[in-house]
Every structure is written in C-alpha cells, then in structure tokens.
Design a protein around this motif. Sequence first.
Motif, mmCIF file in Angstrom:
data_model
loop_
_atom_site.group_PDB
_atom_site.id
_atom_site.type_symbol
_atom_site.label_atom_id
_atom_site.label_comp_id
_atom_site.label_asym_id
_atom_site.label_seq_id
_atom_site.Cartn_x
_atom_site.Cartn_y
_atom_site.Cartn_z
ATOM 1 N N ASP A 47 -12.048 1.771 0.483
ATOM 2 C CA ASP A 47 -10.903 2.559 0.944
ATOM 3 C C ASP A 47 -10.963 2.793 2.456
ATOM 4 O O ASP A 47 -10.477 3.804 2.954
ATOM 5 N N ALA A 48 -11.538 1.844 3.193
ATOM 6 C CA ALA A 48 -11.671 1.986 4.641
ATOM 7 C C ALA A 48 -10.330 1.768 5.324
ATOM 8 O O ALA A 48 -9.472 1.036 4.834
ATOM 9 N N TRP A 49 -10.149 2.422 6.475
ATOM 10 C CA TRP A 49 -8.926 2.304 7.257
ATOM 11 C C TRP A 49 -9.266 2.589 8.711
ATOM 12 O O TRP A 49 -10.346 3.093 9.023
ATOM 13 N N ALA A 50 -8.357 2.253 9.599
ATOM 14 C CA ALA A 50 -8.579 2.469 11.026
ATOM 15 C C ALA A 50 -7.425 3.289 11.583
ATOM 16 O O ALA A 50 -6.317 3.276 11.045
ATOM 17 N N GLU A 51 -7.709 3.998 12.677
ATOM 18 C CA GLU A 51 -6.688 4.800 13.333
ATOM 19 C C GLU A 51 -6.852 4.689 14.843
ATOM 20 O O GLU A 51 -7.939 4.423 15.344
ATOM 21 N N VAL A 52 -5.757 4.890 15.548
ATOM 22 C CA VAL A 52 -5.769 4.860 17.007
ATOM 23 C C VAL A 52 -5.751 6.303 17.503
ATOM 24 O O VAL A 52 -4.827 7.057 17.205
ATOM 25 N N LEU A 53 -6.816 6.687 18.225
ATOM 26 C CA LEU A 53 -6.930 8.042 18.793
ATOM 27 C C LEU A 53 -7.313 7.937 20.265
ATOM 28 O O LEU A 53 -8.333 7.325 20.597
ATOM 29 N N ASP A 54 -6.513 8.532 21.138
ATOM 30 C CA ASP A 54 -6.813 8.601 22.570
ATOM 31 C C ASP A 54 -7.114 7.229 23.184
ATOM 32 O O ASP A 54 -8.065 7.069 23.932
ATOM 33 N N GLY A 55 -6.349 6.228 22.812
ATOM 34 C CA GLY A 55 -6.526 4.897 23.389
ATOM 35 C C GLY A 55 -7.712 4.124 22.847
ATOM 36 O O GLY A 55 -8.126 3.129 23.445
ATOM 37 N N GLN A 56 -8.279 4.563 21.734
ATOM 38 C CA GLN A 56 -9.383 3.845 21.102
ATOM 39 C C GLN A 56 -9.088 3.704 19.620
ATOM 40 O O GLN A 56 -8.401 4.539 19.028
ATOM 41 N N VAL A 57 -9.624 2.644 19.018
ATOM 42 C CA VAL A 57 -9.427 2.410 17.594
ATOM 43 C C VAL A 57 -10.722 2.767 16.870
ATOM 44 O O VAL A 57 -11.804 2.283 17.233
ATOM 45 N N TRP A 58 -10.612 3.626 15.854
ATOM 46 C CA TRP A 58 -11.775 4.099 15.095
ATOM 47 C C TRP A 58 -11.663 3.654 13.653
ATOM 48 O O TRP A 58 -10.606 3.774 13.037
ATOM 49 N N LEU A 59 -12.749 3.161 13.104
ATOM 50 C CA LEU A 59 -12.809 2.726 11.710
ATOM 51 C C LEU A 59 -13.394 3.855 10.875
ATOM 52 O O LEU A 59 -14.476 4.367 11.181
ATOM 53 N N ARG A 60 -12.683 4.249 9.833
ATOM 54 C CA ARG A 60 -13.095 5.363 8.971
ATOM 55 C C ARG A 60 -13.440 4.858 7.581
ATOM 56 O O ARG A 60 -12.970 3.811 7.157
ATOM 57 N N SER A 61 -14.219 5.629 6.865
ATOM 58 C CA SER A 61 -14.588 5.393 5.458
ATOM 59 C C SER A 61 -15.342 4.089 5.237
ATOM 60 O O SER A 61 -15.321 3.547 4.143
ATOM 61 N N LEU A 62 -15.993 3.582 6.254
ATOM 62 C CA LEU A 62 -16.882 2.427 6.097
ATOM 63 C C LEU A 62 -18.284 2.972 5.911
ATOM 64 O O LEU A 62 -18.800 3.688 6.776
ATOM 65 N N ARG A 63 -18.885 2.679 4.777
ATOM 66 C CA ARG A 63 -20.231 3.174 4.493
ATOM 67 C C ARG A 63 -21.234 2.049 4.732
ATOM 68 O O ARG A 63 -21.173 1.015 4.077
ATOM 69 N N VAL A 64 -22.134 2.283 5.676
ATOM 70 C CA VAL A 64 -23.210 1.339 5.985
ATOM 71 C C VAL A 64 -24.497 1.981 5.489
ATOM 72 O O VAL A 64 -24.908 3.024 5.982
ATOM 73 N N ALA A 65 -25.122 1.374 4.507
ATOM 74 C CA ALA A 65 -26.311 1.960 3.883
ATOM 75 C C ALA A 65 -27.449 2.097 4.893
ATOM 76 O O ALA A 65 -27.578 1.289 5.815
ATOM 77 N N GLU A 66 -28.251 3.137 4.696
ATOM 78 C CA GLU A 66 -29.402 3.338 5.571
ATOM 79 C C GLU A 66 -30.439 2.261 5.314
ATOM 80 O O GLU A 66 -30.605 1.779 4.201
ATOM 81 N N ASN A 67 -31.150 1.908 6.357
ATOM 82 C CA ASN A 67 -32.207 0.913 6.242
ATOM 83 C C ASN A 67 -33.489 1.618 5.798
ATOM 84 O O ASN A 67 -33.935 2.560 6.455
ATOM 85 N N PRO A 68 -34.114 1.197 4.692
ATOM 86 C CA PRO A 68 -35.295 1.908 4.193
ATOM 87 C C PRO A 68 -36.528 1.778 5.085
ATOM 88 O O PRO A 68 -37.465 2.552 4.956
#
Length: 152
Positions: A47-68
């Motif tokens: 369910d990831a999506w991106a938005e434009v805020l203050d002249g920058q594009v941010w990617l939301r709801s992307l889960r990157v697992a922690e490295n053990p």
Amino acid sequence: MSEGIKIIATNRRARHDYSVDDTYECGIELEGTEVKSFRDGKISFPDAWAEVLDGQVWLRSLRVAENPFSSIFNHDPDRKKRLLLHKDEIKRLARKTEEKGYTLIPLSFYFKKSRVKVELGLCKGKKMFDKRADIRDRDVERDLAREFRRHH
C-alpha cells in the motif's frame, strides 16, 4: 530489461487497481543498512504511495526490514524515504497530483548499475467495472492465442 538491471520487486497489484498514465524512473535516498535489505529483497510495499511536499517527493508506507547483522546502527523500517527527481519533473508531478483522482504509486524497485531505482507511476484509480473489463479482455486475448496455436 536492458543490461545491468536487476529487478528487486514489482507491484503487480498496482496495475490491477490503477490505470497507469505515466511512469518516472527515480533514485531513492537510503541509509547504509537499508541497501543491504534491498539487496536481500526484504522490502514490502503493498500500500505504498508517494507525495510531493515542499518541492520534494517522499515515499510513504514502504517497509524495509531491519538487517539482523547491523546491531545498534540499524535503520527505522517505516521511515519515509526521499525520491530523487529533477525539479521540472517534481513540478509536473505536483501539478498532476493536485488534479482529482491522481496519485503516485511505486510500480517496481530495481538495481541499475548498483543503484536502487524506483519506477514511479502516475496513476488514477480504476472502478470495479474497469477491472472486470480488463480481466475479460485478458481472457479473450488468451483464448484467441490458444485457438491460433491450435490451428497452426
């Protein structure tokens, strides 16, 4: 795809739920341990999506697992990530997403010359009857191909 590209993950659900009008290739700003997780394919973005805020594009709801193996220097798995685009592309995306119904959806993640890239789609949501029509068209095309193979 062309030489030097290794696909990490694709969002097949996005092409089912949205009609993709335009695609953009963007870089993504990552921390050190996030790159290791990308190399291992430990990402989740249903369910990831991106938005434009203050002249920058941010990617939301992307889960990157922690490295053990990274101990205390690990990253926050749910942090928003900045996408790297040219200013004119960002302005164009900002204008388009202000229109009714358009949203930015990540379609795929891949390595290109050892850099992580995102294929970002400018998408508009499909209605239920549009999804049914796509499924029906795909079935008809499959049946025609089957008939063609049988007769030749």
